[in-house]
Design an enzyme around this catalytic site. Structure first.
Site, PDB file in Angstrom:
ATOM      1  N   ASP A  38     -20.361 -29.348 -32.297  1.00  0.00           N
ATOM      2  CA  ASP A  38     -19.406 -30.455 -32.451  1.00  0.00           C
ATOM      3  C   ASP A  38     -19.355 -31.349 -31.212  1.00  0.00           C
ATOM      4  O   ASP A  38     -19.763 -30.952 -30.121  1.00  0.00           O
ATOM      5  CB  ASP A  38     -18.008 -29.913 -32.771  1.00  0.00           C
ATOM      6  CG  ASP A  38     -17.485 -28.947 -31.710  1.00  0.00           C
ATOM      7  OD1 ASP A  38     -18.263 -28.107 -31.219  1.00  0.00           O
ATOM      8  OD2 ASP A  38     -16.289 -29.033 -31.360  1.00  0.00           O
ATOM      9  N   GLU A  51     -16.042 -26.034 -30.545  1.00  0.00           N
ATOM     10  CA  GLU A  51     -15.766 -25.845 -29.110  1.00  0.00           C
ATOM     11  C   GLU A  51     -14.783 -26.882 -28.604  1.00  0.00           C
ATOM     12  O   GLU A  51     -13.871 -26.574 -27.830  1.00  0.00           O
ATOM     13  CB  GLU A  51     -17.061 -25.935 -28.297  1.00  0.00           C
ATOM     14  CG  GLU A  51     -16.896 -25.579 -26.808  1.00  0.00           C
ATOM     15  CD  GLU A  51     -16.375 -26.693 -25.905  1.00  0.00           C
ATOM     16  OE1 GLU A  51     -15.867 -26.387 -24.816  1.00  0.00           O
ATOM     17  OE2 GLU A  51     -16.439 -27.878 -26.294  1.00  0.00           O
TER      18      GLU A  51
HETATM   19  C1  LIG Z   1      -8.034 -25.690 -25.254  1.00  0.00           C
HETATM   20  S1  LIG Z   1      -9.719 -25.354 -25.064  1.00  0.00           S
HETATM   21  C2  LIG Z   1     -10.389 -26.939 -25.139  1.00  0.00           C
HETATM   22  C3  LIG Z   1     -11.786 -26.951 -24.746  1.00  0.00           C
HETATM   23  C4  LIG Z   1     -12.226 -28.279 -24.268  1.00  0.00           C
HETATM   24  N1  LIG Z   1     -13.608 -28.252 -24.013  1.00  0.00           N
HETATM   25  C5  LIG Z   1     -14.273 -29.352 -23.691  1.00  0.00           C
HETATM   26  O1  LIG Z   1     -13.776 -30.414 -23.377  1.00  0.00           O
HETATM   27  C6  LIG Z   1     -11.446 -28.661 -23.032  1.00  0.00           C
HETATM   28  O2  LIG Z   1     -10.424 -29.360 -23.173  1.00  0.00           O
HETATM   29  O3  LIG Z   1     -11.794 -28.289 -21.917  1.00  0.00           O
HETATM   30 ZN   LIG Z   2     -19.270 -29.262 -24.323  1.00  0.00          ZN
HETATM   31 ZN   LIG Z   3     -16.895 -31.653 -24.498  1.00  0.00          ZN
END
Ligand SMILES: CSCC[C@H](NC=O)C(=O)O
Ligand SMILES: [Zn+2]
Ligand SMILES: [Zn+2]
Length: 415
Positions: free
Chosen positions: A79, A144
């Site tokens: 995603d 993710e």
């Molecule tokens: C609450 S986990 C969310 C995961 C997300 N990952 C990428 O940006 C992030 O905000 O870091």
């Molecule tokens: Zn990523």
């Molecule tokens: Zn990301």
């Protein structure tokens, strides 16, 4: 100039980047079709698991000659975050390659490129007759970007994951503006802090103490001071951004709605503010909670709060989610050697400011590194005009060939 084979590898990257995998409605079906077809064209075993309907998780395997040894897992999420096309030089899902070789697409850095690089590295290794001792697996996971609850979290809890007997994981990292690749041994842990204040309502003209807005503004100010104290350490160079606590306001909710906006002569009796909070992996939570209780959202000032954790912060043995990057970890030594052998340079291992699925692997006690081989590249994840250079993409395939052949050959005695 590239070989015809390399041109085909670039085209396969472009094809994957053209699939609309952005939230809120990622086209997981099209992505799964593409990736499964790629894996099968290489002669790899590939299957889709739907832990949650409509959210396939793809598992691609290259069995090792000694499948009893713990395996190597290469993870990438399918995603992407959304993009605002009007602010891009080229449409975010056209994967246009400009004259300089820059391939523009949402996901070019984060992180669809590494999925294709994993596959192309295996294609090249297979074609060269390489036979891994340890099995090599690729997981391509959904969700993710929205926390991984229906993706990597389900995966690590599954029987299928247990059966892989994973010894080491590589997951996404981040681009590097210098010629040194970056590598991440931990993520900051993601939290949400929601503070609510209540107080007596009143006429907009009246001066009185203890209104909901006043209390909430005190909270926002206290947090702003703390935020500055953390940020100052980053600005002075004494700490990296990922080594301090970040507390950033992300929404505010208050006021009395009216058909034309808000009632302007009414001080509301409720107000709320939300913060994105990120904690370095060794943060003492009790210290933070005391600060919230006493300074940010004191109950005596009619404030309540919720501090919500998004995922694990300890592994199954109660340890912080940190992968050793010293000689005590044979996977680390082999990884480092392989990157150097590929002609790459490696920066000092870092904590990642944001959060990845690697935390779920680390939760299982499995050493995991965040690594995206993108040197000399501006950091554009979640930004407009995200791009990756064709030459950087191709070099990354070579780096993975070195890394995968070394790690899958790691002798039994060391790990
Ligand atoms: C609450 S986990 C969310 C995961 C997300 N990952 C990428 O940006 C992030 O905000 O870091
Ligand atoms: Zn990523
Ligand atoms: Zn990301």
């Amino acid at each position: 100039s590239f070989t015809p084979q390399q041109e085909e590898q670039i085209e396969r990257l472009q094809r994957y980047l053209r699939i609309r995998t952005a939230h809120p409605d990622p086209d997981y079906a099209a992505a799964a079709d593409f990736l499964l077809e790629e894996a099968r064209s290489i002669g790899l075993h590939a299957l889709a698991i739907e832990f949650v309907p409509g959210k396939p998780l793809l598992l691609i395997s290259w069995p090792g000659s000694d499948p009893s040894l713990p395996s190597l897992l290469l993870n990438s999420h399918i995603d992407s975050v959304p993009a605002e096309p009007s602010r891009w030089l080229h449409p975010p899902f056209a994967a246009i390659r400009d004259a300089a070789g820059r391939i523009f697409a949402r996901g070019a850095q984060d992180d669809k490129s590494i999925a294709v690089q994993y596959l192309e590295a295996l294609r090249n290794l297979k074609a060269a007759g390489f036979v891994p001792a340890r099995s090599v697996h690729i997981s391509l996971v959904p969700d993710e970007e929205i926390g991984g609850a229906d993706g990597a979290a389900r995966f690590v809890a599954s029987e299928q994951f247990r059966a892989l007997n994973v010894g080491f994981v590589l997951d996404e990292g981040q681009a590097s503006p210098t010629d040194e690749f970056r590598v991440f041994y931990a993520d900051r842990s993601p939290w949400s802090l929601i503070v609510r204040a209540v107080g007596a309502p009143g006429h907009g003209s009246r001066m009185f103490d203890g209104g909901a807005m006043e209390n909430l503004m005190d909270c926002v100010q206290a947090i702003a001071r703390f935020r500055e104290s953390q940020f100052d350490q980053v600005k002075s160079g004494s700490k990296a951004a990922s080594e301090v606590i970040s507390v950033n306001p992300v929404y505010m909710k208050a006021g009395t709605p009216s058909p034309t906006g808000f009632v302007m002569n009414m001080q509301p009796s409720e107000a709320e503010v939300g913060f994105d909070v990120r904690l370095p992996p060794t943060t003492d939570l009790s210290v933070l909670k005391r600060r919230i209780d006493e300074e940010w959202a004191p109950n005596i000032k009619n404030m309540t709060y919720q501090l919500i954790l998004k995922g694990p912060i300890r592994d199954n043995k109660g340890r912080p989610l940190v992968t050793p990057t010293d000689e005590s970890n044979p996977w680390w030594s082999a990884f480092k050697q392989a990157v150097l052998a590929s002609g790459g340079k490696l920066a000092k291992p870092e904590i990642l400011s944001s959060t990845t699925d690697a935390r779920f692997m680390r939760q299982m006690g499995i050493p995991s590194l965040g690594f995206s081989p993108m040197a000399n590249t501006p950091i554009l994840l979640h930004d407009h005009n995200e791009f990756l250079m064709d030459s950087v993409f191709l070099k990354g395939i070579k780096v993975y060939e070195h890394v995968i052949s070394a790690l899958s050959s790691l002798p039994e005695t060391s790990a």
